[in-house]
Design an enzyme around this catalytic site. Sequence first.
Site, short mmCIF file in Angstrom:
data_model
loop_
_atom_site.label_atom_id
_atom_site.label_comp_id
_atom_site.label_asym_id
_atom_site.label_seq_id
_atom_site.Cartn_x
_atom_site.Cartn_y
_atom_site.Cartn_z
N SER A 95 58.06 58.64 3.17
CA SER A 95 58.95 59.34 3.58
C SER A 95 58.98 60.63 2.90
CB SER A 95 60.38 58.83 3.49
OG SER A 95 61.49 59.47 4.36
N ASP A 218 60.33 52.12 13.04
CA ASP A 218 60.89 53.09 12.40
C ASP A 218 61.64 54.18 13.38
OD1 ASP A 218 61.53 55.20 10.44
OD2 ASP A 218 59.76 55.13 9.32
N HIS A 246 62.08 51.82 8.91
CA HIS A 246 61.67 52.60 7.67
C HIS A 246 61.40 52.51 6.31
CE1 HIS A 246 61.51 57.05 6.49
NE2 HIS A 246 62.32 56.86 5.73
#
Length: 278
Positions: A95, A218, A246
């Site tokens: 991320s 996600d 995620h």
Amino acid sequence: MNGPGSTTRTPGRTPAGTPYTVHGTGPRPVVLTAGAGGTGRIWEHRQVPALTAAGYRVVTFDHGSQAGGPEALAARTVELLDALDLPPCPLVGHSLGALAVQELLLTDAHRVSGAVLAATRGRSDVTAEALARAETAAADAGTRPPPAYEAYVRLVLNLSPRTLADEDAAAEWLDLFELAALTGESAAADRPLPPLGHRLADYGRIPVPVLVLGFADDVLAPAPLGREVAAAIPGARYTELPDTGHLGFLERPEAFNAVLLDFLTTLAPTDPGDSHAP
């Protein structure tokens, strides 16, 4: 005596004060860069044991604040590499951590032997911009939702429908998210990220081997946006894990670790004495 797969933990701080931990004593270093919230221990229960058992010396670190966005975190990562005097080595980012690794690959690729980018993107999109506006409004208002509500929102934003359909697993995740909310550990993850520009064209300059890892369910970093990153980087590989949200590296750690370790074996070994200079 500690072997390559030792789980020895050696904590320290960089000259700028960034806390880090070196796990194991293997000859091959790999650096793990966490996402929003920046707590290095998020890797410790699932990824660190698998990597140290495979002979890697794993570096995790706490970057905490999102101030400055990916560029600031990239600079902090370079400072960590310098502090530990690491040769060019693999970087793994998730991320925000992946966005930082991407920036580092544009400025200091000579420090990296390969990179794994999980739950990443190369541009913003409508839903990401809407979430950023909502988070900014919440931060400006100075209010936080009740921990139980925050836990629920985190559950549906971060996990796959498969996990949500497993009532025991969903209840366990809810407890973890609520505990993080109650202790304030999730507060750093709530601060909105700075706007992300369109970076895909720049990624054509990345010269090292890259694996982009997408999570099929996600909603925060949709897999198609990760596929775009892989398409923009010369020679990059793309792998997508099913039934993952995620936090796919925690949700399906065995699958994530298998792909990660397979990619690491394709990278040329780095001599510890190799120069850091470009």
